[in-house]
Design a protein around this motif. Structure first.
Motif, short mmCIF file in Angstrom:
data_model
loop_
_atom_site.label_atom_id
_atom_site.label_comp_id
_atom_site.label_asym_id
_atom_site.label_seq_id
_atom_site.Cartn_x
_atom_site.Cartn_y
_atom_site.Cartn_z
N PRO A 257 39.74 45.94 41.39
CA PRO A 257 40.19 44.56 41.30
C PRO A 257 41.54 44.47 40.61
O PRO A 257 41.81 45.21 39.65
CB PRO A 257 39.09 43.88 40.47
N VAL A 258 42.38 43.61 41.11
CA VAL A 258 43.72 43.46 40.54
C VAL A 258 43.63 42.58 39.30
O VAL A 258 43.24 41.41 39.38
CB VAL A 258 44.68 42.83 41.58
N LEU A 259 43.95 43.17 38.15
CA LEU A 259 43.94 42.42 36.91
C LEU A 259 45.35 41.96 36.58
O LEU A 259 46.33 42.64 36.90
CB LEU A 259 43.42 43.30 35.76
N ASP A 260 45.45 40.81 35.95
CA ASP A 260 46.78 40.38 35.52
C ASP A 260 47.21 41.30 34.38
O ASP A 260 46.40 41.97 33.75
CB ASP A 260 46.76 38.92 35.10
N PRO A 261 48.52 41.36 34.09
CA PRO A 261 49.03 42.31 33.10
C PRO A 261 48.36 42.20 31.73
O PRO A 261 48.14 43.21 31.06
CB PRO A 261 50.52 41.97 33.02
N VAL A 262 48.03 40.99 31.31
CA VAL A 262 47.41 40.81 30.01
C VAL A 262 46.01 41.43 30.00
O VAL A 262 45.63 42.13 29.05
CB VAL A 262 47.37 39.32 29.61
N GLN A 263 45.23 41.20 31.04
CA GLN A 263 43.90 41.80 31.12
C GLN A 263 43.98 43.32 31.22
O GLN A 263 43.15 44.03 30.66
CB GLN A 263 43.14 41.23 32.32
N GLN A 264 44.98 43.82 31.93
CA GLN A 264 45.18 45.26 31.99
C GLN A 264 45.48 45.82 30.60
O GLN A 264 44.99 46.89 30.22
CB GLN A 264 46.33 45.59 32.95
N ALA A 265 46.29 45.10 29.83
CA ALA A 265 46.63 45.55 28.48
C ALA A 265 45.39 45.57 27.60
O ALA A 265 45.19 46.50 26.80
CB ALA A 265 47.70 44.64 27.88
N ILE A 266 44.56 44.54 27.73
CA ILE A 266 43.33 44.49 26.93
C ILE A 266 42.42 45.65 27.28
O ILE A 266 41.85 46.31 26.41
CB ILE A 266 42.60 43.15 27.14
N GLN A 267 42.29 45.94 28.58
CA GLN A 267 41.46 47.06 29.00
C GLN A 267 42.02 48.39 28.49
O GLN A 267 41.29 49.26 28.01
CB GLN A 267 41.35 47.10 30.52
N ALA A 268 43.34 48.55 28.58
CA ALA A 268 43.97 49.78 28.10
C ALA A 268 43.77 49.95 26.60
O ALA A 268 43.53 51.06 26.11
CB ALA A 268 45.46 49.78 28.44
N TYR A 269 43.87 48.83 25.86
CA TYR A 269 43.67 48.91 24.41
C TYR A 269 42.23 49.29 24.09
O TYR A 269 41.98 50.10 23.20
CB TYR A 269 44.02 47.57 23.77
#
Length: 611
Positions: free
Chosen positions: A279-291
């Motif tokens: 699923p395509v996450l917006d950049p902020v959600q991607q950052a949260i997941q990466a963190y």
């Protein structure tokens, strides 16, 4: 189900005899096949399951502590047993993957069943000490996967096992991960349980039926989690059952010296299912997941940052009240990452823009110490940003929040000394104890409490008044300390132990205030500490200390050789004088064992030609 159903027969008895699980007359000894889905910590449940010699499920439960595991399994571990544990049993590599994981991933990664990296760089595996290995020793198991002993422990991996056993094109998604909703987790877990129930050589009976009923009745993820661990334990136990009865049907990845994983052999004709697009996450959600994914490494880096700043302050002899540190929690990072002002997000790239993921806070006694700490950091590390928020408030003609915020990084030349901080930013907040009290109280009231609208202006006025009074108090405390830098006569100390041969710390403090009139006071415990060093040198009176210092090199010369860019405290000045006067003997004192390397580096400065 497509699993080949092989019955127990003479050929299997022969294999079992080769594994050492038969008695001296060749009769097959009863073996308990135990599965443990081991949690890495004590907060999460550990699933347990036991299959008897006939493949019947005779025990299933969820516990937490090692003591509870041992107690629950006691009826089944007295005699011959194989314990299949879903957790690393041995970790010898400092970084990266173990050899077992690399080899397993070559076969199973394309089925989304690859193993995560395991190494000693992770806090839970430091020095190779693993919970699984400790548990194996506690249960008196031989952890060599190819051992012929009647009591064995093997490491297993349920995801890979289910792919091989049930010919799955990809793993079942019953584990709670970001983006997975309750209906999917419930449905996938039921699919796995149905696969297990269809295995002809197992008799799972009412214990397993009760677990399935719990899954069907569940309404939230936490209810599935407890059952999921027990179902994984059943899978583990079944892998152990196969390893004993059909050893030719399992593959061992790795070895007994570096860690091994035992799993049913992947069918050669099994092909993976095409991976659905993520699923395509917006950049902020991607950052949260990466963190979230890297949070354990962030915790390690935060511990290193705290150690770095503390060691710099202590080595410099700077007086401070406390130093604390923390890694921002995933929840706190997520809350900050999605903040908006007037409908516009504050951060377009949270990982790069949120600078306090790792934070260290230094609390000093007076404002001048804040300046000294900032200068020290500027000398010892790379300062990426330096903001004096108190000065900004003052320039605006207001009283309020006052704190020095520095963004620091480790100099590349010191990266090997602090590997956890490589390419990391650390926010260091430096403030006085009064500034800290105001900031903490104001934050609790404004951000954690509820201020009625009709009282908001009154609260603003009172907070401003308090900030002004505390600023005045800070100034007065600074003036008091400046006055105390003058020589102070020794005071009687009712608490002095007459049998203690050391110079009393209070007498030493008064002496040093006169000896180094331009130096700051040091931490109270430092006077006590260096008094012990003087005792090791045989100096037990102020008269003897005066003789030592008169014979030592000129204090200004020592300071010039050390090249200080910050004002060292009184104890640090004495420390330098003793190092210059006694040299290597001082370095080798018992009380200096924890800092001998740093002392040798300082001694090199003192003896260097032209230093």
């Amino acid at each position: 189900m497509c699993l080949a159903r092989r019955r127990w027969g003479p050929e299997h008895a022969a294999r079992a005899a080769r594994t050492g699980l038969s008695d001296r007359q060749g009769r097959l000894s009863p073996v308990q096949h135990i599965g443990i889905d081991l949690a890495w910590g004590l907060k999460s449940p550990t699933g347990l399951a036991v299959l008897d010699d006939a493949g019947a499920l005779v025990h299933v439960s969820a516990v937490r502590t090692d003591e509870q595991i041992e107690a629950a399994l006691a009826p089944f571990t007295a005699g011959p047993c194989i314990v299949a544990i879903d957790a690393p049993l041995l970790v010898t590599n400092a970084t990266g993957n173990r050899g077992a994981e690399k080899a397993l991933n070559l076969d199973f990664a394309k089925f989304q069943a690859g193993a995560h990296p395991t190494n000693q760089g992770k806090p839970e595996f430091t020095d190779g000490d693993t919970r699984g290995g400790r548990l194996g020793k506690r249960l008196r198991l031989d952890l060599d996967p190819r051992s012929g002993r009647e009591r064995r422990g093997i490491e297993v991996y349920p995801h890979a096992a289910t792919v091989a056993l049930f010919r799955l094109g990809k793993t079942l998604k019953y584990k709670n991960k970001p983006g997975r909703e309750f209906p999917q987790l419930q449905a996938e877990l039921l699919v796995l349980m149905d696969h297990l129930s269809a295995v002809a050589e197992l008799t799972l009976g009412p214990l397993f039926a009760d677990l399935r009923a719990q899954v069907v009745a569940a309404t939230k993820k936490s209810q599935l989690r407890v059952v999921e661990d027990q179902v994984d334990a059943v899978v583990c136990a079944y892998v152990g059952w196969i390893a004993v009865r059909r050893p030719d049907d399992v593959t061992t990845y790795g070895d007994a010296t570096t860690g091994a994983i035992v799993t049913p052999t992947l069918p050669s004709d099994l092909t993976p299912l095409a991976k659905a697009p993520a699923p395509v996450l917006d950049p902020v959600q991607q950052a949260i997941q990466a963190y979230a994914d890297s949070w354990p490494e962030t915790v390690t880096a935060a511990e290193a940052a705290l150690a770095l700043v503390s060691s710099l302050l202590d080595e410099a002899g700077i007086n401070y009240l406390s130093v604390t540190g923390r890694a921002k929690t995933v929840a706190s990072f997520a809350e900050k990452a999605v903040r908006e002002v007037d409908g516009v997000r504050l951060y377009s790239d949270p990982l790069a823009e949120i600078g306090d993921a790792i934070g260290v806070r230094v609390i000093t006694y007076v404002q001048s110490d804040v300046v000294v700490v900032a200068e020290l950091l500027g000398d010892q590390v790379v300062v990426l940003d330096d903001r004096d928020l108190g000065s900004q408030t003052a320039r605006e003609g207001r009283f309020g929040y006052a704190s020095r915020h520095l963004q620091i990084a480790v100099d590349p030349a010191r990266a090997e000394e602090w590997p956890a901080l490589r390419d990391r930013r650390v926010q260091v907040q430096v403030r006085t104890v009064l500034q800290h009290a105001w900031a903490e109280f104001e934050h609790d009231i404004r951000y954690k409490g509820t201020v009625p609208a009709e009282h908001a202006s009154e609260f603003d006025r009172r907070f401003t008044l308090a900030a002004g009074l505390l600023e005045l108090a800070d100034q007065e405390f600074t003036a008091i300390r400046e006055r105390l830098r003058a020589p102070v006569p020794a005071a009687e100390d009712d608490d002095v132990d007459p049998d203690d041969p050391r110079i009393a710390p209070r007498e030493l403090a008064a002496f040093l205030a006169g000896q180094y009139a331009d130096a700051d006071w040091s931490r109270p415990d430092h006077y006590d500490w260096i008094s012990g060093l003087l005792l090791e040198l045989g100096v037990t009176s102020l008269v003897e200390l005066g003789d030592v210092l008169r014979a030592a090199e000129d204090d200004s010369s020592i300071a010039a050789r050390m090249g200080y860019k910050y004002p060292p405290g009184a104890v640090r000045r004495l420390d330098d004088a003793l190092l210059a006067g006694f040299g290597q003997r001082y370095v080798e004192l018992h009380g200096n064992a924890h800092r001998s390397a740093a002392l040798r580096a300082r001694l090199a400065k003192l003896v260097a030609p032209g230093g």
